[in-house]
Design a protein around this motif. Structure first.
Motif, PDB file in Angstrom:
ATOM      1  N   ILE A  52       0.843  -1.203   0.000  1.00 20.02           N
ATOM      2  CA  ILE A  52       0.000   0.000   0.000  1.00 20.02           C
ATOM      3  C   ILE A  52       0.877   1.251   0.000  1.00 20.02           C
ATOM      4  O   ILE A  52       0.594   2.237  -0.691  1.00 20.02           O
ATOM      5  N   ALA A  53       1.961   1.236   0.790  1.00 17.20           N
ATOM      6  CA  ALA A  53       2.890   2.372   0.818  1.00 17.20           C
ATOM      7  C   ALA A  53       3.557   2.552  -0.542  1.00 17.20           C
ATOM      8  O   ALA A  53       3.764   3.689  -0.994  1.00 17.20           O
ATOM      9  N   CYS A  54       3.906   1.447  -1.200  1.00 18.36           N
ATOM     10  CA  CYS A  54       4.479   1.524  -2.550  1.00 18.36           C
ATOM     11  C   CYS A  54       3.491   2.175  -3.519  1.00 18.36           C
ATOM     12  O   CYS A  54       3.869   2.989  -4.357  1.00 18.36           O
ATOM     13  N   PHE A  55       2.222   1.799  -3.381  1.00 17.06           N
ATOM     14  CA  PHE A  55       1.192   2.382  -4.236  1.00 17.06           C
ATOM     15  C   PHE A  55       1.090   3.891  -3.983  1.00 17.06           C
ATOM     16  O   PHE A  55       0.977   4.689  -4.920  1.00 17.06           O
ATOM     17  N   GLY A  56       1.160   4.278  -2.705  1.00 16.26           N
ATOM     18  CA  GLY A  56       1.139   5.702  -2.377  1.00 16.26           C
ATOM     19  C   GLY A  56       2.317   6.437  -2.974  1.00 16.26           C
ATOM     20  O   GLY A  56       2.196   7.571  -3.452  1.00 16.26           O
ATOM     21  N   LEU A  57       3.480   5.787  -2.987  1.00 16.71           N
ATOM     22  CA  LEU A  57       4.674   6.410  -3.556  1.00 16.71           C
ATOM     23  C   LEU A  57       4.556   6.519  -5.072  1.00 16.71           C
ATOM     24  O   LEU A  57       5.046   7.479  -5.677  1.00 16.71           O
ATOM     25  N   LEU A  58       3.898   5.552  -5.683  1.00 15.54           N
ATOM     26  CA  LEU A  58       3.686   5.594  -7.130  1.00 15.54           C
ATOM     27  C   LEU A  58       2.826   6.785  -7.521  1.00 15.54           C
ATOM     28  O   LEU A  58       2.937   7.306  -8.636  1.00 15.54           O
ATOM     29  N   VAL A  59       1.985   7.223  -6.600  1.00 17.64           N
ATOM     30  CA  VAL A  59       1.132   8.385  -6.841  1.00 17.64           C
ATOM     31  C   VAL A  59       1.980   9.611  -7.187  1.00 17.64           C
ATOM     32  O   VAL A  59       1.525  10.515  -7.886  1.00 17.64           O
ATOM     33  N   VAL A  60       3.219   9.644  -6.712  1.00 17.64           N
ATOM     34  CA  VAL A  60       4.120  10.775  -6.958  1.00 17.64           C
ATOM     35  C   VAL A  60       4.200  11.095  -8.446  1.00 17.64           C
ATOM     36  O   VAL A  60       4.259  12.256  -8.848  1.00 17.64           O
ATOM     37  N   SER A  61       4.171  10.052  -9.278  1.00 22.17           N
ATOM     38  CA  SER A  61       4.305  10.276 -10.717  1.00 22.17           C
ATOM     39  C   SER A  61       3.165  11.114 -11.277  1.00 22.17           C
ATOM     40  O   SER A  61       3.291  11.716 -12.339  1.00 22.17           O
ATOM     41  N   GLY A  62       2.043  11.165 -10.571  1.00 16.88           N
ATOM     42  CA  GLY A  62       0.925  11.975 -11.029  1.00 16.88           C
ATOM     43  C   GLY A  62       0.896  13.364 -10.436  1.00 16.88           C
ATOM     44  O   GLY A  62       0.011  14.143 -10.706  1.00 16.88           O
ATOM     45  N   LEU A  63       1.882  13.707  -9.591  1.00 15.01           N
ATOM     46  CA  LEU A  63       1.879  15.003  -8.912  1.00 15.01           C
ATOM     47  C   LEU A  63       3.046  15.885  -9.310  1.00 15.01           C
ATOM     48  O   LEU A  63       3.274  16.927  -8.719  1.00 15.01           O
ATOM     49  N   THR A  64       3.825  15.456 -10.288  1.00 15.71           N
ATOM     50  CA  THR A  64       5.100  16.124 -10.554  1.00 15.71           C
ATOM     51  C   THR A  64       5.088  17.052 -11.747  1.00 15.71           C
ATOM     52  O   THR A  64       6.121  17.583 -12.116  1.00 15.71           O
ATOM     53  N   GLY A  65       3.922  17.223 -12.359  1.00 16.74           N
ATOM     54  CA  GLY A  65       3.859  18.121 -13.501  1.00 16.74           C
ATOM     55  C   GLY A  65       4.619  17.566 -14.698  1.00 16.74           C
ATOM     56  O   GLY A  65       4.671  16.365 -14.941  1.00 16.74           O
ATOM     57  N   LYS A  66       5.229  18.447 -15.461  1.00 16.33           N
ATOM     58  CA  LYS A  66       5.927  18.031 -16.671  1.00 16.33           C
ATOM     59  C   LYS A  66       7.274  17.383 -16.364  1.00 16.33           C
ATOM     60  O   LYS A  66       7.735  16.516 -17.089  1.00 16.33           O
ATOM     61  N   ASN A  67       7.953  17.836 -15.308  1.00 17.06           N
ATOM     62  CA  ASN A  67       9.287  17.328 -14.996  1.00 17.06           C
ATOM     63  C   ASN A  67       9.188  16.249 -13.931  1.00 17.06           C
ATOM     64  O   ASN A  67       9.211  16.523 -12.736  1.00 17.06           O
ATOM     65  N   ARG A  68       9.070  15.002 -14.360  1.00 21.24           N
ATOM     66  CA  ARG A  68       8.914  13.896 -13.407  1.00 21.24           C
ATOM     67  C   ARG A  68      10.198  13.649 -12.629  1.00 21.24           C
ATOM     68  O   ARG A  68      10.151  13.168 -11.505  1.00 21.24           O
ATOM     69  N   ALA A  69      11.333  13.951 -13.242  1.00 20.39           N
ATOM     70  CA  ALA A  69      12.616  13.723 -12.570  1.00 20.39           C
ATOM     71  C   ALA A  69      12.688  14.535 -11.279  1.00 20.39           C
ATOM     72  O   ALA A  69      13.139  14.046 -10.239  1.00 20.39           O
ATOM     73  N   LYS A  70      12.236  15.794 -11.335  1.00 22.46           N
ATOM     74  CA  LYS A  70      12.261  16.643 -10.146  1.00 22.46           C
ATOM     75  C   LYS A  70      11.310  16.111  -9.074  1.00 22.46           C
ATOM     76  O   LYS A  70      11.615  16.156  -7.882  1.00 22.46           O
ATOM     77  N   GLY A  71      10.164  15.620  -9.507  1.00 19.17           N
ATOM     78  CA  GLY A  71       9.201  15.077  -8.549  1.00 19.17           C
ATOM     79  C   GLY A  71       9.726  13.827  -7.867  1.00 19.17           C
ATOM     80  O   GLY A  71       9.584  13.657  -6.653  1.00 19.17           O
ATOM     81  N   ILE A  72      10.344  12.929  -8.652  1.00 20.45           N
ATOM     82  CA  ILE A  72      10.899  11.703  -8.088  1.00 20.45           C
ATOM     83  C   ILE A  72      12.053  12.034  -7.147  1.00 20.45           C
ATOM     84  O   ILE A  72      12.194  11.430  -6.077  1.00 20.45           O
TER      85      ILE A  72
END
Length: 506
Positions: free
Chosen positions: A148-168
């Motif tokens: 479940i925590a992994c799934f929550g962390l995967l959510v990050v990819s949907g919150l990072t805007g255009k630059n996913r590298a910065k979000g990760i």
């Protein structure tokens, strides 16, 4: 069940319970607005007051404060970019942007309606499915919590805007910050640099307040100094001219609110998941499924509805394992657990049968009516609350700093927490300047302990079952969660392939 609910209505319709409900709703909204306090502090303060009250009145007051405290935190999240609770952090993404456009009344109304819908659906799940879902939560072990925590962390990819590298990168920094303190399994100190006050780790609340509230204060001060505006809204003369509820909002937001409420109820009943994770997961899913994902983060009413419906629905979900199994999955439910025992209500099957069942269902009905009363007050006061957008920054900034400082200090009566808040306020300001999103960092901090501790426990359990893979195959719930994670991860890939096919056809 119907006879118990009928008896519960009789218990609920007393002046003591109704007065407790009103006090809980109003006090919850007030305490939720103050950053750092939230419902856990409010409920803890209520416990001594409720000694002489009946069980139904005492628990109705506390559960009402629980759900309205989460809602209260969203009011300042929208109007001041200052989430009162961690559960309201996702709402800042679009709520504040909508307020800046002079649509503060609409933003507050969407927050209120979505919170009421989510709260009512969470309450209905609590009333109708508590015993059944309580048995399901028994199937969750360390492996399921880790996934479940992994799934929550995967959510990050949907919150990072255009630059996913910065979000990760922000999420990884959050996970690193979450490792500060004493190792929960070995007892070894990590990244404490010999400082005793770091042994317990860094609480996510001062980090949250710093990244959102103090960082925004610095942005407002910068606007004030450079002469780019003395209020939150860009054009005060056109502010608050919109309607409370735009035509078509009901049709546009209903599917999102229903889906997010169900997600919130499910995530909420998983111990240790909580309202904030439910809000982020629902927000990310709404963004991924939207036909206009570019609107998210720029004042999307759909984004507000997604996070708000989920975090209030999660309140009802979180009480399912509490009442059925005596498993508190968050600080708030841990306090409620103590209150239940104090009033002679031992969690378990006895609460749903026999003489105690009417009291239990009266508490559940009180929780549902608290959401309805919260909606009435919220919609009535929307215009008055939205006027915060017109307060000059020179007045608003000291108020935000004072509330943030008081709330942070009250967490542990320690100036160290205030220091952490200020440090992360500067970090959040720099992140905004250089295009890094603070949301993934907060999510990383929240999930770090859940992720690490449960992964290591799962490894220990798997070592006695023939290895991790063999252990995994014996856990049907874990297999389902992995399939959901894979499906969620493949959505962007499938969308990209479909987009390419459309471009080739064109």
């Amino acid at each position: 069940m119907l006879e118990y609910i009928t008896s519960a209505l009789g218990l609920f319709a007393s002046w003591e319970v109704i007065l407790a409900l009103v006090i809980g709703v109003v006090a919850g909204m007030a305490i939720g607005i103050i950053p750092g306090l939230g419902p856990s502090v409010g409920i803890a303060l209520l416990i001594p007051i409720t000694f002489s009250m009946s069980p139904q009145a005492a628990l109705v007051m506390m559960t009402a404060m629980y759900t309205t405290g989460v809602y209260g935190g969203s009011i300042t999240a929208v109007l001041c970019h200052t989430p009162g609770t961690a559960a309201s952090a996702a709402t800042t993404e679009d709520g504040y942007e909508l307020a800046k456009k002079g649509r503060g009344m609409e933003a507050i109304s969407v927050v209120t309606v979505a919170s009421v819908v989510g709260g009512i659906i969470g309450a209905l799940c609590l009333i109708l499915f508590a015993p059944m879902l309580g048995k399901l939560s028994l199937r969750f072990s360390a492996l399921e919590y880790f996934l479940i925590a992994c799934f929550g962390l995967l959510v990050v990819s949907g919150l990072t805007g255009k630059n996913r590298a910065k979000g990760i990168f922000s999420a990884l920094v959050g996970l690193l910050i979450g490792c500060v303190g004493m190792d929960s399994i070995t007892g070894v100190s990590r990244f404490t640099f010999g400082q005793m006050w770091l042994e317990d780790g860094l609480d996510s609340t001062p980090i949250l307040i710093g990244l959102f509230s103090i960082a925004q204060v610095l942005i407002l001060v910068d606007r004030l100094i450079t002469g780019r505006g003395n209020t939150i809204v860009d054009d005060p003369s056109k502010a608050l001219t919109g309607k409370r509820w735009e035509k078509g909002n009901a049709k546009k937001l209903s599917p999102t609110m229903m889906r997010s409420s169900l997600i919130g109820s499910f995530v909420g009943f998983i111990p240790a998941a909580g309202c904030s994770i439910a809000a982020w997961i629902s927000y990310s899913m709404a963004k991924r499924s939207s036909k206009n994902p570019e609107e998210f983060g720029k004042g999307s009413a759909v984004g507000i509805a997604a996070s708000e419906a989920a975090n209030n629905a999660a309140c009802g979900g979180a009480m399912i394992p509490l009442f059925t199994l005596g498993i508190p999955g968050s600080p708030v439910t841990a306090i409620l657990y103590g209150a239940l025992l104090m009033h002679g209500l031992q969690p378990g099957s006895e609460l749903f049968t026999g003489a105690k069942a009417p009291t239990t269902y009266a508490i559940f009905l009180g929780f549902m009516f608290a959401n309805i009363l919260m909606g009435i007050i919220g919609l009535t006061m929307a215009k008055q609350m939205a006027k915060v957008c017109l307060v000059p920054n020179s007045v608003l900034v000291p108020i935000i700093v004072a509330l943030a400082t008081i709330g942070t200090f009250a967490l542990a009566n320690s100036m160290y927490e205030v220091l952490i808040m200020l440090i992360f306020g500067v970090i959040g300001y720099l992140m905004k300047i250089y295009g890094f999103e603070p949301a993934p960092l907060v999510l990383g901090v929240v999930l770090a302990d859940i992720l690490e501790a449960n992964f290591r426990r799962a490894l220990l359990m798997a070592s006695t079952k023939g290895g991790l893979f063999a252990y995994f195959l014996t856990r049907p719930v874990a297999i389902v969660i992995v399939l959901v994670i894979l499906g969620f991860a493949l959505i962007p890939v499938v969308n990209a392939l479909m987009q390419r096919k459309k471009e080739k056809v064109a």
